[in-house]
Design a protein around this motif. Structure first.
Motif, PDB file in Angstrom:
ATOM      1  N   PRO A 205      -1.327   7.781   9.515  1.00  0.00           N
ATOM      2  CA  PRO A 205      -0.551   7.429   8.319  1.00  0.00           C
ATOM      3  C   PRO A 205      -0.988   6.086   7.731  1.00  0.00           C
ATOM      4  N   LEU A 206      -0.895   5.997   6.415  1.00  0.00           N
ATOM      5  CA  LEU A 206      -1.309   4.778   5.708  1.00  0.00           C
ATOM      6  C   LEU A 206      -0.125   3.826   5.558  1.00  0.00           C
ATOM      7  N   LEU A 207      -0.323   2.596   6.015  1.00  0.00           N
ATOM      8  CA  LEU A 207       0.734   1.595   5.899  1.00  0.00           C
ATOM      9  C   LEU A 207       0.575   0.790   4.612  1.00  0.00           C
ATOM     10  N   GLY A 208      -0.655   0.604   4.186  1.00  0.00           N
ATOM     11  CA  GLY A 208      -0.862  -0.160   2.963  1.00  0.00           C
ATOM     12  C   GLY A 208      -2.330  -0.391   2.666  1.00  0.00           C
ATOM     13  N   VAL A 209      -2.564  -0.854   1.441  1.00  0.00           N
ATOM     14  CA  VAL A 209      -3.910  -1.206   1.004  1.00  0.00           C
ATOM     15  C   VAL A 209      -3.851  -2.630   0.468  1.00  0.00           C
ATOM     16  N   ILE A 210      -4.670  -3.507   1.020  1.00  0.00           N
ATOM     17  CA  ILE A 210      -4.693  -4.896   0.561  1.00  0.00           C
ATOM     18  C   ILE A 210      -5.955  -5.097  -0.265  1.00  0.00           C
ATOM     19  N   PRO A 211      -5.803  -5.456  -1.537  1.00  0.00           N
ATOM     20  CA  PRO A 211      -7.003  -5.614  -2.359  1.00  0.00           C
ATOM     21  C   PRO A 211      -7.782  -6.874  -1.967  1.00  0.00           C
ATOM     22  N   ASN A 221      -7.432 -21.337   3.843  1.00  0.00           N
ATOM     23  CA  ASN A 221      -7.831 -22.732   3.601  1.00  0.00           C
ATOM     24  C   ASN A 221      -6.666 -23.684   3.810  1.00  0.00           C
ATOM     25  N   THR A 222      -5.505 -23.273   3.315  1.00  0.00           N
ATOM     26  CA  THR A 222      -4.351 -24.173   3.344  1.00  0.00           C
ATOM     27  C   THR A 222      -3.416 -23.909   4.520  1.00  0.00           C
ATOM     28  N   GLY A 223      -3.719 -22.897   5.316  1.00  0.00           N
ATOM     29  CA  GLY A 223      -2.871 -22.602   6.464  1.00  0.00           C
ATOM     30  C   GLY A 223      -1.510 -22.044   6.075  1.00  0.00           C
ATOM     31  N   THR A 224      -1.496 -21.230   5.037  1.00  0.00           N
ATOM     32  CA  THR A 224      -0.250 -20.611   4.577  1.00  0.00           C
ATOM     33  C   THR A 224      -0.411 -19.093   4.595  1.00  0.00           C
ATOM     34  N   PRO A 225       0.401 -18.362   5.337  1.00  0.00           N
ATOM     35  CA  PRO A 225       0.282 -16.899   5.268  1.00  0.00           C
ATOM     36  C   PRO A 225       0.366 -16.430   3.821  1.00  0.00           C
ATOM     37  N   VAL A 226      -0.460 -15.447   3.475  1.00  0.00           N
ATOM     38  CA  VAL A 226      -0.655 -15.093   2.068  1.00  0.00           C
ATOM     39  C   VAL A 226       0.618 -14.519   1.419  1.00  0.00           C
ATOM     40  N   VAL A 227       1.584 -14.056   2.229  1.00  0.00           N
ATOM     41  CA  VAL A 227       2.817 -13.519   1.630  1.00  0.00           C
ATOM     42  C   VAL A 227       3.658 -14.604   0.960  1.00  0.00           C
ATOM     43  N   PRO A 233      -1.939 -10.707  -5.650  1.00  0.00           N
ATOM     44  CA  PRO A 233      -1.863  -9.264  -5.382  1.00  0.00           C
ATOM     45  C   PRO A 233      -1.870  -8.987  -3.880  1.00  0.00           C
ATOM     46  N   ALA A 234      -2.720  -9.717  -3.129  1.00  0.00           N
ATOM     47  CA  ALA A 234      -2.801  -9.483  -1.683  1.00  0.00           C
ATOM     48  C   ALA A 234      -1.449  -9.777  -1.025  1.00  0.00           C
ATOM     49  N   GLY A 235      -0.830 -10.881  -1.426  1.00  0.00           N
ATOM     50  CA  GLY A 235       0.469 -11.245  -0.859  1.00  0.00           C
ATOM     51  C   GLY A 235       1.510 -10.178  -1.139  1.00  0.00           C
ATOM     52  N   ARG A 236       1.514  -9.674  -2.377  1.00  0.00           N
ATOM     53  CA  ARG A 236       2.499  -8.644  -2.742  1.00  0.00           C
ATOM     54  C   ARG A 236       2.199  -7.332  -2.029  1.00  0.00           C
ATOM     55  N   ALA A 237       0.885  -7.036  -1.875  1.00  0.00           N
ATOM     56  CA  ALA A 237       0.514  -5.809  -1.167  1.00  0.00           C
ATOM     57  C   ALA A 237       0.956  -5.889   0.307  1.00  0.00           C
ATOM     58  N   TYR A 238       0.853  -7.072   0.895  1.00  0.00           N
ATOM     59  CA  TYR A 238       1.319  -7.243   2.285  1.00  0.00           C
ATOM     60  C   TYR A 238       2.838  -7.052   2.374  1.00  0.00           C
ATOM     61  N   LEU A 239       3.565  -7.591   1.398  1.00  0.00           N
ATOM     62  CA  LEU A 239       5.027  -7.422   1.422  1.00  0.00           C
ATOM     63  C   LEU A 239       5.406  -5.945   1.272  1.00  0.00           C
ATOM     64  N   ASP A 240       4.643  -5.221   0.454  1.00  0.00           N
ATOM     65  CA  ASP A 240       4.853  -3.772   0.337  1.00  0.00           C
ATOM     66  C   ASP A 240       4.646  -3.092   1.688  1.00  0.00           C
ATOM     67  N   ALA A 241       3.556  -3.499   2.362  1.00  0.00           N
ATOM     68  CA  ALA A 241       3.234  -2.887   3.659  1.00  0.00           C
ATOM     69  C   ALA A 241       4.348  -3.172   4.668  1.00  0.00           C
ATOM     70  N   VAL A 242       4.880  -4.398   4.635  1.00  0.00           N
ATOM     71  CA  VAL A 242       5.984  -4.750   5.533  1.00  0.00           C
ATOM     72  C   VAL A 242       7.193  -3.859   5.241  1.00  0.00           C
ATOM     73  N   ALA A 243       7.471  -3.654   3.949  1.00  0.00           N
ATOM     74  CA  ALA A 243       8.603  -2.805   3.560  1.00  0.00           C
ATOM     75  C   ALA A 243       8.409  -1.384   4.081  1.00  0.00           C
TER      76      ALA A 243
END
Lengths: 270, 113
Positions: A205-211, A221-227, A233-243
């Motif tokens: 099953p597909l959990l998500g696609v991160i562009p 670079n800044t030590g901040t998780p992208v969400v 877009p990557a941060g939002r795609a990760y939040l979708d995957a978490v959902a």
């Protein structure tokens, strides 16, 4: 009941640590008490990606060996009250990660946390096997590229045969695909495997696609998780995957090429 | 002119399709082998030990394979004894354990389980 989730891939450099950091932060943002553990003994990096490298005093191996207490080694994230980081050791002795010690630590963590995210090292050696052994679910991080897909297939096979759930004939580890570094433009041109291709080949099953996104490098670079980057877009795609991981329905986003305006086509920039 | 055409209708490079086909083939192969039990080398060695008690045989004359024939798994054991010589009668041979053997016929196959 706490859930142990392994982030794994077989192949290196596909985005395991980025994903572990983003996922843990995403679950914490959703209100779940979450700890993310670095299993890559000798090549510690989760601390850097999470931005807490200067706060590491004790590590996973110290706790396993009884040289430190768990709460001395856990680092509380400064952005979320629900998020903790458990750094690994820089020792060169890879075998230091003993299975019974890991089990003891995980059992202790299970009392306090909702989710335990295990960031696996690359490969299929001791560290990777230890990271996946206790898992209830697995996130298979895959790039749309032949060697990554093949290695993912290998690690899916290992989860089905070598995990504790497999050994005990329990319900198998819930395996889900997270496709990262996806470039819709290149897919559109026929230069890159499509989501459907990878999904069909691995048949999980597909959990998500991160562009593919500049924001991922900026985040590390800044030590901040992208969400935490709500614009990206990557941060939002990760939040979708978490959902989706939490059982919600979310449409796939960022999988078709961005429509370029005529202005942008002519002048090369918007 | 050609550049304009290529700009308007870029030629499609279908390398992704090649990747997909190559992956399907290699993974089908690897998945079949992944499920193979790992006792085959040990079985082969023990068979060799037993057979070589009675005939002079080289390791490459015994082949053990796990295959599929439709729905059933097939454990195939081939013992090639064409040029093999019977060993001088041993205690076991005297007890009548071995019979005569015919040269280089495929050995019987057994169904496991």
């Amino acid at each position: 009941m706490a859930k142990v989730v392994v982030v794994t891939s077989g192949k290196g450099g596909v985005g395991k640590t980025t994903t572990a950091a983003a996922f843990a932060a995403g679950l914490a943002l959703r209100g779940y008490k979450t700890v993310v553990i670095d299993f890559d003994v000798g090549l510690r990096n989760l601390d850097l990606v999470m931005g807490c490298e200067r706060r590491v005093v004790f590590d996973f191996i110290n706790v396993i060996n009884g040289d430190a207490k768990l709460n001395q080694a856990l680092i509380k994230d400064k952005r979320s009250d629900n998020l903790y980081i458990f750094p690994t050791s820089q020792t060169r002795d890879k075998e230091a990660l003993k299975r019974d010690g890991v089990e003891r630590v995980l059992d202790e963590l299970k009392r306090d946390f909702d989710y335990i995210i295990c960031d696996s090292p690359a490969g299929i050696e001791h560290g990777a096997i230890t990271a996946l052994y206790f898992a209830d679910s697995a996130i298979i991080v895959t790039n749309p590229e032949v060697s990554s897909v093949r290695d993912s297939d290998r690690i899916i096979g290992i989860l089905a045969s070598k995990s504790r759930r497999a050994e005990r004939n329990q319900e198998p580890v819930a395996v889900q695909l997270l496709l990262t570094r996806y470039a819709p433009e290149r897919v559109h041109k026929g230069e890159m495997l499509t989501v459907e291709d990878v999904k069909e080949i691995l048949s999980i099953p597909l959990l998500g696609v991160i562009p593919e996104s500049e924001s991922v490098l900026r985040a590390s670079n800044t030590g901040t998780p992208v969400v935490f980057d709500q614009e990206s877009p990557a941060g939002r795609a990760y939040l979708d995957a978490v959902a989706r991981f939490l059982g919600e329905q979310r449409e796939l986003r960022f999988v078709t090429p961005e429509r370029k305006s005529l202005f942008r086509l002519i002048f090369g920039r918007a | 002119m050609r550049r304009l055409l290529e700009f308007l209708f870029p030629p499609k490079s279908e390398s992704a399709a090649i990747a997909r086909e190559r992956l399907k083939i290699v993974l089908a192969h690897e998945r079949a082998n992944r499920d193979a039990p790992d006792f085959l080398p040990a079985l082969q060695k023990e068979l060799l030990d037993v057979v070589s008690r009675y005939i002079e045989i080289r390791p490459d004359m015994i082949r053990v394979n796990l295959g599929k024939s439709g729905e059933t798994s097939l454990l195939e054991i081939n013992v090639e004894i064409g040029e093999a010589k019977a060993k001088p009668a041993s205690a076991e041979a005297k007890a009548g354990i071995i019979a005569s053997f015919e040269p280089a016929k495929p050995a019987p196959s057994a169904h496991p389980g």
